[in-house]
Design an enzyme around this catalytic site. Structure first.
Site, PDB file in Angstrom:
ATOM      1  N   GLU A  43       4.406  -8.248   7.048  1.00  0.00           N
ATOM      2  CA  GLU A  43       5.383  -8.389   8.125  1.00  0.00           C
ATOM      3  C   GLU A  43       4.570  -8.652   9.379  1.00  0.00           C
ATOM      4  O   GLU A  43       3.623  -7.908   9.674  1.00  0.00           O
ATOM      5  CB  GLU A  43       6.186  -7.092   8.317  1.00  0.00           C
ATOM      6  CG  GLU A  43       7.237  -7.259   9.417  1.00  0.00           C
ATOM      7  CD  GLU A  43       7.971  -5.966   9.764  1.00  0.00           C
ATOM      8  OE1 GLU A  43       7.512  -4.889   9.371  1.00  0.00           O
ATOM      9  OE2 GLU A  43       9.001  -6.062  10.454  1.00  0.00           O
TER      10      GLU A  43
ATOM     11  N   ARG B 270      -2.132   2.193  -2.476  1.00  0.00           N
ATOM     12  CA  ARG B 270      -2.696   1.618  -1.255  1.00  0.00           C
ATOM     13  C   ARG B 270      -4.047   2.264  -0.965  1.00  0.00           C
ATOM     14  O   ARG B 270      -4.362   3.335  -1.469  1.00  0.00           O
ATOM     15  CB  ARG B 270      -1.743   1.797  -0.084  1.00  0.00           C
ATOM     16  CG  ARG B 270      -1.470   3.246   0.252  1.00  0.00           C
ATOM     17  CD  ARG B 270      -0.869   3.484   1.650  1.00  0.00           C
ATOM     18  NE  ARG B 270      -0.578   2.312   2.388  1.00  0.00           N
ATOM     19  CZ  ARG B 270       0.663   1.862   2.634  1.00  0.00           C
ATOM     20  NH1 ARG B 270       1.696   2.522   2.177  1.00  0.00           N
ATOM     21  NH2 ARG B 270       0.844   0.793   3.360  1.00  0.00           N
TER      22      ARG B 270
ATOM     23  N   LYS C 296      -0.046   1.455  10.607  1.00  0.00           N
ATOM     24  CA  LYS C 296       0.119   0.398  11.599  1.00  0.00           C
ATOM     25  C   LYS C 296       0.805   0.934  12.853  1.00  0.00           C
ATOM     26  O   LYS C 296       0.528   0.500  13.957  1.00  0.00           O
ATOM     27  CB  LYS C 296       0.929  -0.756  10.999  1.00  0.00           C
ATOM     28  CG  LYS C 296       0.535  -2.109  11.570  1.00  0.00           C
ATOM     29  CD  LYS C 296       1.463  -3.199  11.089  1.00  0.00           C
ATOM     30  CE  LYS C 296       0.928  -3.918   9.880  1.00  0.00           C
ATOM     31  NZ  LYS C 296       1.802  -5.030   9.460  1.00  0.00           N
TER      32      LYS C 296
END
Length: 537
Positions: free
Chosen positions: A27, A251, A261
């Site tokens: 994104e 992850r 983030k």
RNA sequence: UGGGGUGUCGCCAAGCGGUAAGGCACGGGACUUUGACUCCCGCAUUCGUAGGUUCGAAUCCUGCCACCCCAGCCA
């Protein structure tokens, strides 16, 4: 061979797919970090290895968070890492997604809900209790179609209506309790402008994006495991064929590193760091600026493996990968961080000789350079000790040491300041001990580096450490930064040949580890620090 | 207490019924005009745990324990 590769080879062998197509779908709401690198390397190398392709697709379905700047930064970072893929934008599929939604409505599989966000939450139930149906769940197809069209036309305010998939309000999987698939957002989209005021939700958009691009293996992280049934539901109900499949892996987490983030963005927005490419940031851009070779990051991603167990990789492994590449690539140079003056009492006044020193100890092809040597020199403060610890191999009073590429010297006298700190060493050198033609028979225990006092090149040097000092800091990260995350050495001196340093080019400054020239700070910045075993124990 | 996952050396991670790979870290040694690099050597009788099946289990079965994820009109 990781578990995803096994699935792929199996699919290829059994002709379930002819050619694999993967995708990396960020994104564009921030910069890529080392965690993304794992996904990038995974998806792109899989495609390379099995003769398929990997798309770079922007999952830009939330106009309120996404920006064009981030798209450009992401493209740059992926390319820098050494991968190339066709670039796609989820927002280019909005028309198709809208049609899919209409199709679901016509099939009686979706409805326009008039419940508020709070009510939807209430009706959804809890982890242990089933939800209950919305009073709007059984609207007619015609009414749903009309309302959805009105939503698209902007006739309804944000939050007033949503489109929901009609699945199962009692499902033990909360994601299946009539998830919202479209919402009203009156915001300008970075690519679509004001064309739309309804936007698809991730769970609806993502499978459609994959299907459109004929993705065969849609690889995402563990937290989406629960979403897979919904992913499959969308693919089936929208009647796509062939059907993409979703697979999940753990992850990347790194010790002492914050990867969220949201937090990284906060650090940037609040000016705690210079920007997304601050050398202390775990972003790809930060690491690039700091001098990490892309190859090192790729090697690292290969080494950590791909599995489903939650884990936290020691940053020492990343640093090992960086040193591993740099050791071969970086020319050696001499720099003193904190200078300590040395006067060679028996060296002729005014004389300067140029010493020839190899740029790389294991690779003569890298050539040599001329380094000046004269009566007054500087050595690293740390390379002299009045009270040396046991096994100290460098210079002590009355002891000898070799100056790298030059002569062996002996420290005869120490000039102290009012605090008892050494400010100057009076030394003698042994002319017959010249590097390469040493006939002195002396065997100094250590080798230290130096720069010439008159012909050196003043330079700024900055050491970077991680922003966080320990893992606990991840919790209240805004208050607990590593106070030593940035250390400047304004008095550093470099050998004269370093004047020609090119930006981004790595050097190994003996004992001070690896550095590169950064044009933004006009300083040599640290790539990786010393290995523990390199330090004085 | 619902659902979905995961548990193999300090940190990653192979292993897929035949008797515990590899890397990082760490320790020891050799080499060295970088205490680097390189090179040797060492580093899990044991695989969350308790049982069971089997000639044989980290691998199969059962129970238990621990940890992670899910109740955004974020992705």
């Amino acid at each position: 061979m990781n578990f995803i590769e096994e699935i792929i080879t199996d699919d290829l062998k059994n002709k379930r797919v002819d050619q694999i197509i993967t995708r990396f779908p960020p994104e564009p709401n921030g910069y890529l970090h080392i965690g993304h690198a794992k996904s990038i390397c995974l998806n792109f190398t899989l495609a390379q290895k099995y003769n398929g392709k990997c798309n770079l697709r922007f999952d830009d379905t939330n106009p309120e968070k996404e920006e064009e700047e981030f798209c450009q930064a992401i493209i740059r970072d992926v390319e820098w890492l050494g991968f190339k893929g066709d670039v796609y934008y989820a927002s280019d599929y909005f028309d198709i997604m809208y049609e899919c939604a209409v199709k679901l409505i016509k099939k009686g599989k979706a409805y326009v809900d008039g419940l508020s966000a709070e009510q939807i939450k209430e009706y959804r139930g809890t982890l242990t209790e089933p939800g209950k149906p919305s009073p709007f769940r059984d609207r007619s197809v015609e009414e749903n179609l009309r309302l959805f069209e009105e939503m698209r036309q902007g006739k309804h305010p944000e939050g007033s209506l949503t489109l929901r998939a009609k699945i199962d309000m009692a499902s033990p999987n909360i994601n299946m309790r009539d998830p919202v698939i479209y919402r009203i957002v009156h915001a300008r989209h970075h690519r679509q402008g004001d064309k739309w005021c309804v936007y698809p939700m991730y769970d609806f958009a993502h499978p459609i994006e994959d299907a459109i691009e004929k993705i065969t293996h849609s690889i995402c992280t563990l937290e989406f495991e629960d979403h897979r049934p919904l992913y499959d539901w969308v693919i089936n109900e929208c009647e796509f064929d062939p059907k993409p499949h979703q697979y999940e892996f753990a992850r990347l987490n790194l010790t002492r590193t914050i990867m969220s983030k949201r937090y990284l963005k906060k650090l940037v927005d609040e000016g705690v760091v210079d920007g997304w490419d601050d050398p202390r940031m775990p972003t790809i851009a930060g690491m690039r600026r700091r001098g990490y070779p892309a190859e090192a990051i790729r090697n690292f991603c290969e080494l950590i493996g791909v599995a489903k167990a939650n884990s936290e990789v020691d940053v020492a492994l990343l640093e090992h990968c960086v040193r591993d590449v740099l050791n071969v690539k970086a020319d050696r140079a001499m720099v003193v961080k904190e200078p300590l003056k040395v006067t060679i009492t028996n060296y002729p006044e005014g004389k300067t000789e140029m010493l020839t020193i190899e740029n790389h100890p294991d690779n003569p092809e890298r050539g040599t350079r001329e380094v000046p040597f004269s009566k007054e020199l500087y050595i690293e403060k740390e390379d002299f000790k009045l009270n040396p610890p046991p096994k100290y191999k460098r210079l002590v009073k009355g002891g000898i040491v070799r100056l790298k590429g030059a002569y062996i010297i002996r420290c005869d006298d120490v000039v102290l300041d009012e605090n008892g700190e050494p400010v100057e060493l009076k030394c003698t050198y042994f002319p017959e001990s010249k590097s390469g033609q040493d006939s002195s028979g002396l065997k100094p225990s250590g080798v230290i580096h130096f720069v010439d006092a008159s012909q050196n090149y003043p330079c700024k040097l900055i050491d970077y450490d991680y922003l966080l000092t320990d893992d606990d800091s991840k919790k209240d990260f805004m208050e607990r930064f590593n106070p030593n995350s940035k250390t400047e050495f304004p008095n550093a001196l470099a050998e004269i040949s370093l004047k020609n340093a090119k930006a981004g080019e790595p050097y190994q400054f003996m004992r001070n580890a690896y550095y590169c020239w950064d044009t933004k700070t006009n300083a040599f910045i640290q790539i990786v620090g010393l290995k523990d075993s390199y330090k004085i124990k």
